[in-house]
Design an enzyme around this catalytic site. Structure first.
Site, PDB file in Angstrom:
ATOM      1  N   HIS A  65      36.979  38.995  25.764  1.00 29.82           N
ATOM      2  CA  HIS A  65      37.583  39.772  24.659  1.00 29.82           C
ATOM      3  C   HIS A  65      38.852  40.523  25.075  1.00 29.82           C
ATOM      4  O   HIS A  65      39.546  41.067  24.239  1.00 29.82           O
ATOM      5  CB  HIS A  65      36.553  40.713  24.005  1.00 29.82           C
ATOM      6  CG  HIS A  65      36.140  41.896  24.835  1.00 29.82           C
ATOM      7  ND1 HIS A  65      35.360  42.909  24.333  1.00 29.82           N
ATOM      8  CD2 HIS A  65      36.406  42.238  26.123  1.00 29.82           C
ATOM      9  CE1 HIS A  65      35.164  43.822  25.266  1.00 29.82           C
ATOM     10  NE2 HIS A  65      35.780  43.435  26.364  1.00 29.82           N
ATOM     11  N   PHE A  82      41.062  36.373  39.090  1.00 28.46           N
ATOM     12  CA  PHE A  82      40.510  35.121  38.558  1.00 28.46           C
ATOM     13  C   PHE A  82      41.528  34.271  37.808  1.00 28.46           C
ATOM     14  O   PHE A  82      41.230  33.151  37.422  1.00 28.46           O
ATOM     15  CB  PHE A  82      39.215  35.332  37.769  1.00 28.46           C
ATOM     16  CG  PHE A  82      39.200  36.378  36.677  1.00 28.46           C
ATOM     17  CD1 PHE A  82      40.221  36.497  35.754  1.00 28.46           C
ATOM     18  CD2 PHE A  82      38.089  37.224  36.562  1.00 28.46           C
ATOM     19  CE1 PHE A  82      40.165  37.448  34.735  1.00 28.46           C
ATOM     20  CE2 PHE A  82      38.032  38.185  35.537  1.00 28.46           C
ATOM     21  CZ  PHE A  82      39.086  38.285  34.630  1.00 28.46           C
ATOM     22  N   GLY A 115      39.495  39.361  44.378  1.00 29.53           N
ATOM     23  CA  GLY A 115      40.398  38.298  43.933  1.00 29.53           C
ATOM     24  C   GLY A 115      40.863  38.500  42.513  1.00 29.53           C
ATOM     25  O   GLY A 115      40.407  39.403  41.807  1.00 29.53           O
TER      26      GLY A 115
HETATM   27  N1  SAM Z   1      31.761  42.625  33.332  1.00 27.71           N
HETATM   28  C1  SAM Z   1      31.774  44.052  33.382  1.00 27.71           C
HETATM   29  C2  SAM Z   1      30.854  44.648  32.341  1.00 27.71           C
HETATM   30  O1  SAM Z   1      30.535  43.972  31.349  1.00 27.71           O
HETATM   31  O2  SAM Z   1      30.455  45.813  32.522  1.00 27.71           O
HETATM   32  C3  SAM Z   1      33.187  44.613  33.257  1.00 27.71           C
HETATM   33  C4  SAM Z   1      33.923  44.191  32.019  1.00 27.71           C
HETATM   34  S1  SAM Z   1      35.580  44.858  31.956  1.00 27.71           S
HETATM   35  C5  SAM Z   1      35.896  44.883  30.246  1.00 27.71           C
HETATM   36  C6  SAM Z   1      36.562  43.515  32.568  1.00 27.71           C
HETATM   37  C7  SAM Z   1      36.504  43.356  34.068  1.00 27.71           C
HETATM   38  O3  SAM Z   1      37.389  42.279  34.438  1.00 27.71           O
HETATM   39  C8  SAM Z   1      36.940  44.576  34.857  1.00 27.71           C
HETATM   40  O4  SAM Z   1      36.012  44.873  35.851  1.00 27.71           O
HETATM   41  C9  SAM Z   1      38.270  44.142  35.458  1.00 27.71           C
HETATM   42  O5  SAM Z   1      38.562  44.788  36.686  1.00 27.71           O
HETATM   43  C10 SAM Z   1      38.070  42.667  35.625  1.00 27.71           C
HETATM   44  N2  SAM Z   1      39.344  41.927  35.702  1.00 27.71           N
HETATM   45  C11 SAM Z   1      40.417  42.075  34.896  1.00 27.71           C
HETATM   46  N3  SAM Z   1      41.393  41.217  35.270  1.00 27.71           N
HETATM   47  C12 SAM Z   1      40.912  40.541  36.335  1.00 27.71           C
HETATM   48  C13 SAM Z   1      41.463  39.517  37.163  1.00 27.71           C
HETATM   49  N4  SAM Z   1      42.697  39.032  36.941  1.00 27.71           N
HETATM   50  N5  SAM Z   1      40.708  39.023  38.163  1.00 27.71           N
HETATM   51  C14 SAM Z   1      39.447  39.522  38.397  1.00 27.71           C
HETATM   52  N6  SAM Z   1      38.875  40.477  37.634  1.00 27.71           N
HETATM   53  C15 SAM Z   1      39.602  40.986  36.617  1.00 27.71           C
END
Ligand code: SAM
Length: 343
Positions: free
Chosen positions: A253, A235, A233
């Site tokens: 961030h 978010f 999905g």
């Molecule tokens: N939480 C993980 C960690 O700390 O290792 C990943 C952090 S990464 C910086 C940000 C995560 O948010 C990625 O896995 C990305 O695919 C997800 N993400 C970005 N936009 C999103 C969206 N609109 N809906 C769902 N997930 C999203």
């Protein structure tokens, strides 16, 4: 300035002037596979290393010398030859197959962050990311995931850090009161694995973009792992799943305040009373003068996202704008802090 102070300040000056070469020499040795070769074969001469890795002898000799000076390699003499071997540090963090390997992080920093950093002056002048200077989509995650290979590399990068600080971060609060945890933007599931290891009664659902979930299922979390499941999905657009605790690790961030409040408001609305949100990430000092890594990360976020690292007051403001009234912060012995807010 007395002469000791002057010597120290010249050393600092040199580190700042040539700091990029510390990084670049390390990245290059990782990319060429120096640490992997030496880990599997033991100490070797520069000629053999150059032959095995298909490089010039001369270039390799210079690189190996720099790695010794950086204490990434050590030397020994055998039969009139100098042999190069890994230090304990390299075996632990730079050898690709070590459980604590940061090799994927080195690759990402080298190919992406280092390349973006060339445009830091423009980013500071304009106060915005520099994605327009690179081929591919201009919005943050379409750009990060611009190819299958990039997506996989980013997920490897995300997993890396957890091997260094995952246990400390997940143990910062007692989460045993939350049997159903939803990791929003949970990527390859490294946090989920730490959670189920530490809390035998908890289940974790990883909510991430569809293309990320597909890769995570295929490469990162085995099907036998009954306590972790995946939900595809967006978010910012789709309803969030039900859970007792929502985790946002290194997610806020990436986004500006408006988007963070939008996401946290959805979390607040979906959350049951007594449930909460766990925010994991770097926190900048209130005077915005440190810690150094958080300040660097703010610049990195400026270069290729819509966000920044925030102070605790700023994070609390986002939480309270979304409805969460009380939040507690726990510092860990790592670069990541943990903030728990209960509805
Ligand atoms: N939480 C993980 C960690 O700390 O290792 C990943 C952090 S990464 C910086 C940000 C995560 O948010 C990625 O896995 C990305 O695919 C997800 N993400 C970005 N936009 C999103 C969206 N609109 N809906 C769902 N997930 C999203």
């Amino acid at each position: 300035m007395n002469s000791t102070e002057e010597t120290e300040s010249i050393e600092t000056l040199i580190q700042y002037q040539y700091g990029f070469m510390f990084s670049k020499a390390t990245f290059t040795a990782c990319e060429l596979g120096v640490f992997d070769l030496l880990e599997s074969e033991g100490p070797l001469s520069s000629t053999t290393i150059a032959e095995r890795l298909g490089t010039s002898r001369y270039g390799m000799e210079l690189l190996l010398g720099a790695c010794v000076a950086l204490k990434l390699l050590r030397t020994e003499r055998k039969d009139e030859q100098v042999l190069y071997g890994n230090t304990d540090f390299s075996s632990l963090y730079l050898y690709r197959s070590s459980p604590k390997s940061q090799s994927a992080c080195m690759t990402w920093l080298s190919e992406n962050t280092y390349a973006y950093s060339v445009h830091l002056t423009d980013a500071v002048r304009e106060g915005k990311n520099q994605l327009e200077k690179f081929p591919g989509p201009k919005n943050v995650y379409d750009h990060v995931y611009r190819s299958e290979e990039q997506r996989r590399r980013f997920m490897d990068l995300m997993n890396c850090g957890w091997s260094l600080w995952g246990r400390d971060v997940i143990a910062a609060f007692d989460l045993s009161q939350f049997p159903n945890i939803c990791d929003l933007g949970g990527s390859g599931g490294a946090l989920a694995k730490e959670c189920i290891y530490l809390y035998p009664n908890c289940k974790v659902s990883i909510f991430d973009l569809p293309e990320v979930v597909k890769v995570a299922k295929k490469h990162f979390v085995s099907e036998e792992e009954q306590r972790i499941h995946f939900l595809e999905g967006d978010f910012f657009k789709d309803p969030l799943p039900e859970a007792d605790l929502y985790v946002l690790a290194r997610v806020l961030h990436n986004w500006d305040d408006k988007k963070c409040v939008q996401l946290l408001t959805e979390v607040y609305k979906t959350c049951k009373p007594g449930g909460g949100v766990l925010v994991i990430g770097m926190v900048v000092n209130e005077d915005r003068c440190g810690p150094l890594l958080s300040q660097f990360y703010s610049l990195i976020m400026l270069l290729h996202t819509e966000g920044k690292e925030r102070t605790l007051s700023e994070i609390n403001m986002l939480l309270s704008a979304a409805g969460f009234k009380e939040a507690e912060r726990k510092k860990t012995n790592t670069s990541q802090d943990v903030i728990l807010a209960i509805k």
